[in-house]
Motif scaffolding. Structure first.
Motif, PDB file in Angstrom:
ATOM      1  N   GLU A  91       1.465   5.259 -17.550  1.00 30.65           N
ATOM      2  CA  GLU A  91       2.789   5.529 -17.668  1.00 30.65           C
ATOM      3  C   GLU A  91       3.486   4.346 -16.856  1.00 30.65           C
ATOM      4  N   HIS A  92       4.561   3.711 -17.346  1.00 31.03           N
ATOM      5  CA  HIS A  92       5.317   2.783 -16.779  1.00 31.03           C
ATOM      6  C   HIS A  92       6.255   3.456 -15.686  1.00 31.03           C
ATOM      7  N   LYS A  94       9.351   2.454 -15.590  1.00 30.86           N
ATOM      8  CA  LYS A  94      10.787   2.707 -16.102  1.00 30.86           C
ATOM      9  C   LYS A  94      10.923   4.203 -16.436  1.00 30.86           C
ATOM     10  N   GLU A  95       9.717   4.803 -17.113  1.00 25.71           N
ATOM     11  CA  GLU A  95       9.818   6.255 -17.681  1.00 25.71           C
ATOM     12  C   GLU A  95       9.534   6.991 -16.353  1.00 25.71           C
ATOM     13  N   GLY A  98      12.827   6.926 -14.195  1.00 26.57           N
ATOM     14  CA  GLY A  98      13.842   7.504 -14.969  1.00 26.57           C
ATOM     15  C   GLY A  98      13.797   9.083 -15.025  1.00 26.57           C
ATOM     16  N   VAL A  99      12.449   9.646 -15.451  1.00 25.03           N
ATOM     17  CA  VAL A  99      12.274  10.998 -15.434  1.00 25.03           C
ATOM     18  C   VAL A  99      12.590  11.782 -13.910  1.00 25.03           C
ATOM     19  N   ARG A 102      16.262  12.341 -13.428  1.00 20.10           N
ATOM     20  CA  ARG A 102      16.570  13.342 -14.039  1.00 20.10           C
ATOM     21  C   ARG A 102      16.560  14.499 -13.158  1.00 20.10           C
ATOM     22  N   TYR A 133      15.777   2.233 -12.252  1.00 17.34           N
ATOM     23  CA  TYR A 133      15.432   2.849 -13.482  1.00 17.34           C
ATOM     24  C   TYR A 133      15.776   4.379 -12.911  1.00 17.34           C
ATOM     25  N   SER A 134      15.578   4.728 -11.741  1.00 22.15           N
ATOM     26  CA  SER A 134      15.990   6.085 -11.447  1.00 22.15           C
ATOM     27  C   SER A 134      17.526   6.450 -11.493  1.00 22.15           C
TER      28      SER A 134
END
Ligand code: AN0
Ligand code: CP
Length: 315
Positions: A91-92, A94-95, A98-99, A102, A133-134
């Motif tokens: 997994e990168h 960025k994701e 980001g996740v 959320r 990214y967060s």
């Protein structure tokens, strides 16, 4: 406060220190400040103190906490931009960031430097991408170049133990079998420069810290001289900055012993922990009353609580 990555993210060091002393006095000062807020902690590297103290701090503020260890209970995370992800990482960042942003109102990240590519480490690429990214406030749980929650806890500890208005604080290098980051000494110097102390840094040749940290600091290669009249002795190993990540010196005479402490002015011994006994410091020092390493560790709760409280107030 939207980010806590260095002393430069703190508006006023005296104010945050006062806030910390209030939380040290009464840990349950603001038990519902974090009500219905979630803290997420992502560890890319191991930890004992940071992991426990930050969770405890969050709970003292009424927050929920989720802890993830990348590579074991979470996926291995790719942190470089633009790579073909056909290796170990599933997994990168960025994701992943980001996740987590959320799910959580505030996040924390621990990431050690690779100690290979100095420019990459000192750009704080991993921490900065996590922040970007967060999209939520982020507290550093030790990054490539700094460990601000540790240094803040060290400052609180010095304030609680000092016997003179402006104590002499000596940061001394000591030999260690593994190449360690410069994060703890960099950060300690940065916080001590902002505090009311006389700081002296002692290290062998080749262990100069990056100029952005060492500028304006008294530096010596003579540990014996540095220890004269010291009120606090902060021992730490770090690898070379100039010969990036290298071990240039293994001289055991840099170890802090009862003889070293005898040169000080009733000096207290400090270390961020974990510490290698009889490598960095003698048993006789660590097991004596001059050691305040457990008070430092206890103050990791206080520093984390103070920073999280400042972030919660700004949400
Ligand atoms: C780390 C370091 O020196 O930065 C963590 C200290 C808090 N220590 C090790 O890698 C052993
Ligand atoms: N001092 C410190 O940060 O310890 P841990 O690496 O165990 O969290």
């Amino acid at each position: 406060m939207r980010r806590f990555t260095s002393v430069h993210d703190v508006m006023n060091v005296n104010d945050i220190l006062s806030s910390a002393l209030a939380y040290a006095e009464d840990p349950w000062l603001t038990p519902s400040l974090g009500h219905r807020k979630t803290l997420g902690l992502l560890f890319l590297n191991p930890s004992l103190r940071t992991r426990m103290s930050t969770q405890k701090a969050a709970r003292l503020l009424g927050m929920d906490v989720i802890v993830l260890n990348a590579g074991s209970d979470a996926w291995t995370i790719e942190t470089r931009d633009g790579v073909i992800m056909d290796g170990a990482a599933g997994e990168h960042m960025k994701e992943a960031a980001g996740v987590m942003g959320r799910y959580c109102d505030v996040l924390g990240l621990r990431t050690f430097p690779g100690l290979v590519d100095r420019a990459y480490d000192y750009a704080e690429s991993v921490l900065e991408s996590f922040i970007a990214y967060s999209g939520v406030p982020v507290v550093s749980l030790e990054s490539a170049t700094r460990h601000p929650l540790q240094s803040f806890a060290d400052l609180i500890t010095i304030e609680q133990h000092k016997t003179v208005q402006r104590p002499k604080v000596v940061l001394t290098w000591a030999a260690h079998p593994k190449a360690l980051p410069q994060a703890v000494p960099n950060s300690f110097v940065e916080w001590m420069k902002a505090a009311n102390v006389d700081l002296v840094v002692a290290h062998p040749e080749g262990y100069e810290l990056a100029p952005e940290f060492s500028d304006g600091v008294t530096v010596t290669h003579n540990q014996r001289e540095a220890l004269e009249g010291a009120h606090f002795v902060y021992a730490k190993n770090w690898s070379s900055y100039s010969s990036y990540g290298s071990i240039l010196n293994t001289d055991p005479s840099w170890q802090i012993t009862t003889e070293s402490m005898a040169r000080t002015d009733n000096g207290k011994f400090m270390h961020c922990l974990p510490v290698r006994r009889n490598v960095i410091v003698q048993d006789a020092v660590l097991d004596s009353d001059v050691s305040i390493v457990l008070d430092e560790a206890a103050n990791r709760v206080v520093s984390a609580q103070t920073v999280l409280a400042a972030m919660l107030r700004a949400l």
